[in-house]
Design a protein around this motif. Sequence first.
Motif, short mmCIF file in Angstrom:
data_model
loop_
_atom_site.label_atom_id
_atom_site.label_comp_id
_atom_site.label_asym_id
_atom_site.label_seq_id
_atom_site.Cartn_x
_atom_site.Cartn_y
_atom_site.Cartn_z
N UNK A 67 26.58 -48.81 -32.48
CA UNK A 67 27.76 -48.34 -33.20
C UNK A 67 27.41 -47.23 -34.19
N UNK A 68 26.37 -47.45 -34.98
CA UNK A 68 25.96 -46.45 -35.96
C UNK A 68 25.50 -45.18 -35.25
N UNK A 104 28.55 -43.22 -34.08
CA UNK A 104 29.19 -42.49 -35.18
C UNK A 104 28.37 -41.26 -35.55
N UNK A 105 27.05 -41.41 -35.62
CA UNK A 105 26.19 -40.26 -35.93
C UNK A 105 26.30 -39.17 -34.87
N UNK A 106 26.29 -39.57 -33.62
CA UNK A 106 26.32 -38.61 -32.51
C UNK A 106 27.64 -37.88 -32.39
N UNK A 107 28.71 -38.51 -32.82
CA UNK A 107 30.04 -37.91 -32.66
C UNK A 107 30.70 -37.64 -34.00
N UNK A 108 29.91 -37.47 -35.04
CA UNK A 108 30.44 -37.34 -36.39
C UNK A 108 31.46 -36.21 -36.51
N UNK A 109 31.15 -35.05 -35.94
CA UNK A 109 32.09 -33.92 -36.01
C UNK A 109 33.40 -34.24 -35.32
N UNK A 110 33.33 -34.93 -34.19
CA UNK A 110 34.54 -35.31 -33.47
C UNK A 110 35.35 -36.34 -34.24
N UNK A 111 34.66 -37.27 -34.90
CA UNK A 111 35.35 -38.27 -35.72
C UNK A 111 36.12 -37.57 -36.84
N UNK A 112 35.47 -36.61 -37.52
CA UNK A 112 36.13 -35.88 -38.58
C UNK A 112 37.32 -35.07 -38.06
N UNK A 113 37.14 -34.41 -36.92
CA UNK A 113 38.23 -33.62 -36.34
C UNK A 113 39.41 -34.51 -35.96
N UNK A 114 39.13 -35.67 -35.40
CA UNK A 114 40.20 -36.60 -35.01
C UNK A 114 40.95 -37.11 -36.23
N UNK A 123 21.22 -46.07 -39.84
CA UNK A 123 20.77 -45.55 -38.55
C UNK A 123 19.24 -45.66 -38.44
N UNK A 124 18.55 -45.31 -39.50
CA UNK A 124 17.08 -45.37 -39.47
C UNK A 124 16.58 -46.81 -39.43
N UNK A 125 17.17 -47.69 -40.22
CA UNK A 125 16.75 -49.09 -40.23
C UNK A 125 17.04 -49.74 -38.88
N UNK A 126 18.26 -49.56 -38.37
CA UNK A 126 18.62 -50.18 -37.10
C UNK A 126 17.84 -49.59 -35.93
N UNK A 127 17.48 -48.31 -36.01
CA UNK A 127 16.69 -47.74 -34.92
C UNK A 127 15.29 -48.36 -34.88
N UNK A 128 14.75 -48.74 -36.05
CA UNK A 128 13.45 -49.40 -36.10
C UNK A 128 13.55 -50.85 -35.64
#
Length: 89
Positions: free
Chosen positions: A17-18, A21-31, A67-72
Amino acid sequence: MQLQRLSGTRWSCRYLDVDAVCSTFDSVLATLEEIANGDDRSRSTEATDIWTQVQSFKFLVLLITFWRVFSCTKSLSDQLQNREIDLAK
C-alpha cells in the motif's frame, strides 16, 4: 497497482500500500485536485482537506519513513511466512 485489504498479521500488505502511494503520488494529487474542483460540494471539501494533508511535510516524512521501514521488514515477513522454513535450524 491497487491498495490491499488491511490485515492485522500481514505487514507485506502495508508495504504494498505504501509503495503504491509512493509510486503514484503525482496521480493521487492530481485526482484529489480534480475532485476538489468538482461540482459535488461535500466531496470537494473532503478532497481539498485530504490534498492539503497529503502535501504536508509531516505526511511526506511519515510516508518515506514507513516506506523504508516496510521495505526492510517485507523480506523478513516473506521469509517467516515461507511454508518450507525450518525455524529449528
